[in-house]
Design a protein around this motif. Sequence first.
Motif, PDB file in Angstrom:
ATOM      1  N   ASN A  17       1.047  -1.232  -0.095  1.00 22.17           N
ATOM      2  CA  ASN A  17       0.190   0.061   0.016  1.00 22.17           C
ATOM      3  C   ASN A  17       0.961   1.232   0.049  1.00 22.17           C
ATOM      4  N   VAL A  18       1.995   1.349   0.717  1.00 18.66           N
ATOM      5  CA  VAL A  18       2.973   2.379   0.750  1.00 18.66           C
ATOM      6  C   VAL A  18       3.576   2.817  -0.631  1.00 18.66           C
ATOM      7  N   GLN A  19       3.912   1.713  -1.400  1.00 17.32           N
ATOM      8  CA  GLN A  19       4.289   2.085  -2.668  1.00 17.32           C
ATOM      9  C   GLN A  19       3.383   2.511  -3.567  1.00 17.32           C
ATOM     10  N   ILE A  20       2.092   1.753  -3.678  1.00 14.26           N
ATOM     11  CA  ILE A  20       1.007   2.203  -4.115  1.00 14.26           C
ATOM     12  C   ILE A  20       0.759   3.765  -4.004  1.00 14.26           C
ATOM     13  N   ASP A  21       0.793   4.126  -2.942  1.00 16.07           N
ATOM     14  CA  ASP A  21       0.427   5.673  -2.465  1.00 16.07           C
ATOM     15  C   ASP A  21       1.520   6.578  -3.081  1.00 16.07           C
ATOM     16  N   ASP A  22       2.812   6.058  -3.001  1.00 19.26           N
ATOM     17  CA  ASP A  22       3.974   6.908  -3.456  1.00 19.26           C
ATOM     18  C   ASP A  22       3.812   6.856  -5.074  1.00 19.26           C
ATOM     19  N   VAL A  23       3.407   5.807  -5.678  1.00 17.70           N
ATOM     20  CA  VAL A  23       3.494   6.143  -7.307  1.00 17.70           C
ATOM     21  C   VAL A  23       2.252   6.998  -7.549  1.00 17.70           C
ATOM     22  N   ILE A  24       1.214   6.962  -6.869  1.00 14.42           N
ATOM     23  CA  ILE A  24       0.128   7.895  -7.109  1.00 14.42           C
ATOM     24  C   ILE A  24       0.525   9.434  -6.868  1.00 14.42           C
ATOM     25  N   GLN A  25       0.974   9.526  -5.792  1.00  9.17           N
ATOM     26  CA  GLN A  25       1.592  10.877  -5.431  1.00  9.17           C
ATOM     27  C   GLN A  25       2.432  11.333  -6.295  1.00  9.17           C
ATOM     28  N   LYS A  26       3.651  10.722  -6.924  1.00  7.67           N
ATOM     29  CA  LYS A  26       4.317  11.219  -7.919  1.00  7.67           C
ATOM     30  C   LYS A  26       3.856  11.557  -9.272  1.00  7.67           C
ATOM     31  N   ARG A  27       2.602  10.645  -9.467  1.00 10.17           N
ATOM     32  CA  ARG A  27       2.131  11.356 -10.723  1.00 10.17           C
ATOM     33  C   ARG A  27       1.097  12.356 -10.454  1.00 10.17           C
ATOM     34  N   ARG A  28       0.626  12.475  -9.209  1.00  6.30           N
ATOM     35  CA  ARG A  28      -0.100  13.622  -9.223  1.00  6.30           C
ATOM     36  C   ARG A  28       0.884  14.870  -9.271  1.00  6.30           C
ATOM     37  N   TRP A  29       2.153  14.946  -8.453  1.00  3.01           N
ATOM     38  CA  TRP A  29       3.177  16.079  -8.850  1.00  3.01           C
ATOM     39  C   TRP A  29       3.203  16.276 -10.106  1.00  3.01           C
ATOM     40  N   ARG A  30       3.521  15.449 -11.045  1.00  4.60           N
ATOM     41  CA  ARG A  30       3.661  15.601 -12.476  1.00  4.60           C
ATOM     42  C   ARG A  30       2.416  15.697 -13.134  1.00  4.60           C
ATOM     43  N   ARG A  31       1.413  15.945 -12.674  1.00  4.27           N
ATOM     44  CA  ARG A  31       0.380  16.059 -13.137  1.00  4.27           C
ATOM     45  C   ARG A  31      -0.077  15.121 -14.472  1.00  4.27           C
ATOM     46  N   LEU A  32       0.134  14.009 -14.100  1.00  6.44           N
ATOM     47  CA  LEU A  32      -0.107  12.856 -15.072  1.00  6.44           C
ATOM     48  C   LEU A  32      -1.543  12.425 -14.531  1.00  6.44           C
ATOM     49  N   SER A  33      -2.152  11.625 -15.573  1.00  4.31           N
ATOM     50  CA  SER A  33      -3.649  10.977 -15.360  1.00  4.31           C
ATOM     51  C   SER A  33      -3.508  10.154 -14.160  1.00  4.31           C
ATOM     52  N   LEU A  34      -4.497  10.045 -13.397  1.00  2.48           N
ATOM     53  CA  LEU A  34      -4.713   9.168 -12.182  1.00  2.48           C
ATOM     54  C   LEU A  34      -5.987   8.314 -12.563  1.00  2.48           C
ATOM     55  N   ARG A  35      -6.274   8.306 -13.692  1.00  2.00           N
ATOM     56  CA  ARG A  35      -7.565   7.486 -13.983  1.00  2.00           C
ATOM     57  C   ARG A  35      -7.244   5.980 -13.695  1.00  2.00           C
ATOM     58  N   GLY A  36      -7.858   5.405 -13.013  1.00  2.00           N
ATOM     59  CA  GLY A  36      -7.589   3.778 -12.751  1.00  2.00           C
ATOM     60  C   GLY A  36      -6.730   3.698 -11.696  1.00  2.00           C
ATOM     61  N   TYR A  37      -6.045   4.583 -11.246  1.00  2.00           N
ATOM     62  CA  TYR A  37      -4.908   4.522 -10.263  1.00  2.00           C
ATOM     63  C   TYR A  37      -5.427   4.181  -8.917  1.00  2.00           C
ATOM     64  N   ASP A  38      -6.785   4.389  -8.593  1.00  2.00           N
ATOM     65  CA  ASP A  38      -7.063   3.851  -7.314  1.00  2.00           C
ATOM     66  C   ASP A  38      -7.214   2.290  -7.202  1.00  2.00           C
ATOM     67  N   ARG A  39      -6.832   1.774  -8.518  1.00  2.00           N
ATOM     68  CA  ARG A  39      -6.856   0.439  -8.215  1.00  2.00           C
ATOM     69  C   ARG A  39      -5.532  -0.148  -8.613  1.00  2.00           C
ATOM     70  N   LEU A  40      -4.401   0.634  -8.544  1.00  2.00           N
ATOM     71  CA  LEU A  40      -2.984   0.237  -8.923  1.00  2.00           C
ATOM     72  C   LEU A  40      -2.584  -0.964  -8.074  1.00  2.00           C
ATOM     73  N   ALA A  41      -1.802  -1.947  -8.686  1.00  5.07           N
ATOM     74  CA  ALA A  41      -1.367  -2.824  -7.847  1.00  5.07           C
ATOM     75  C   ALA A  41       0.061  -3.373  -8.062  1.00  5.07           C
ATOM     76  N   GLY A  42       0.553  -2.986  -9.157  1.00  8.42           N
ATOM     77  CA  GLY A  42       2.188  -3.050  -9.385  1.00  8.42           C
ATOM     78  C   GLY A  42       2.443  -2.744 -10.746  1.00  8.42           C
ATOM     79  N   ARG A  43       3.525  -3.274 -11.289  1.00  9.29           N
ATOM     80  CA  ARG A  43       4.190  -2.856 -12.389  1.00  9.29           C
ATOM     81  C   ARG A  43       4.488  -4.065 -13.190  1.00  9.29           C
ATOM     82  N   ALA A  44       4.866  -4.063 -14.597  1.00  9.33           N
ATOM     83  CA  ALA A  44       5.483  -5.123 -15.268  1.00  9.33           C
ATOM     84  C   ALA A  44       6.495  -4.490 -16.001  1.00  9.33           C
ATOM     85  N   ASP A  45       7.890  -4.915 -15.916  1.00  6.65           N
ATOM     86  CA  ASP A  45       9.007  -4.505 -16.821  1.00  6.65           C
ATOM     87  C   ASP A  45       9.367  -5.424 -18.005  1.00  6.65           C
TER      88      ASP A  45
END
Length: 212
Positions: A87-115
């Motif tokens: 949860n902490v990492q999820i909140d961190d990713v969302i906060q950084k996107r907010r700072w960068r003014r990137l879309s948050l659509r769907g990010y209330d359901r963020l779970a991880g990433r694929a590289d």
Amino acid sequence: MKIFSRHKKNFAGILSAMMIFSTSTAFAYEDDGDVIKEVPTDIYTWVQSTPRGNYWFNHKHCGYRVREDGTLDLNTLMVPTICIYDNVQIDDVIQKRRWRRLSLRGYDRLAGRADYLKFDLSAGTVQIVERVDLDDTWAPLDKDTSGEPVELKSIPVKDLRYNFYRTILAWARKNNELIIGRSRGHLSDEDADLPVDEVPINKIFIPPAIDD
């Protein structure tokens, strides 16, 4: 092996659209009543856990790049990976996107990433050619293709990538014939006649395990 969970939905897998299913699974912990999640262990190999996430690589779908003539490029190894956030990492990713003014659509359901990793075995580099944010069904939210090649020898031992990348390469070396057999292309006549010690995965320097 444990993974982190946030939402009460089952992970179908990053390749769910390709109808890949598994009966061999690794279970997550239950957090405040969250249901147990699963990662298919016949597709993914767990490498490491940190306070912020769990790291896996897709051992079933890693393979060599296929040239235009259909032959395999044994110098270029492509490996899909995933990281499941807490949860902490999820909140961190969302906060950084907010700072960068990137879309948050769907990010209330963020779970991880694929590289999606590209190992250049001749140059001794690794590149994240695509990073995709995933929701709790592992559907893509956004992607980043700005990754640049990084020299493997330049990664410090204490860096999370050190153990992650070395584990993938060690597995690939041990299972090279399996990888070749699963790849969509075929060996060139020249590569088919390579001595074992001249095969690129056997020539690249793989750093020792941290416990060594």
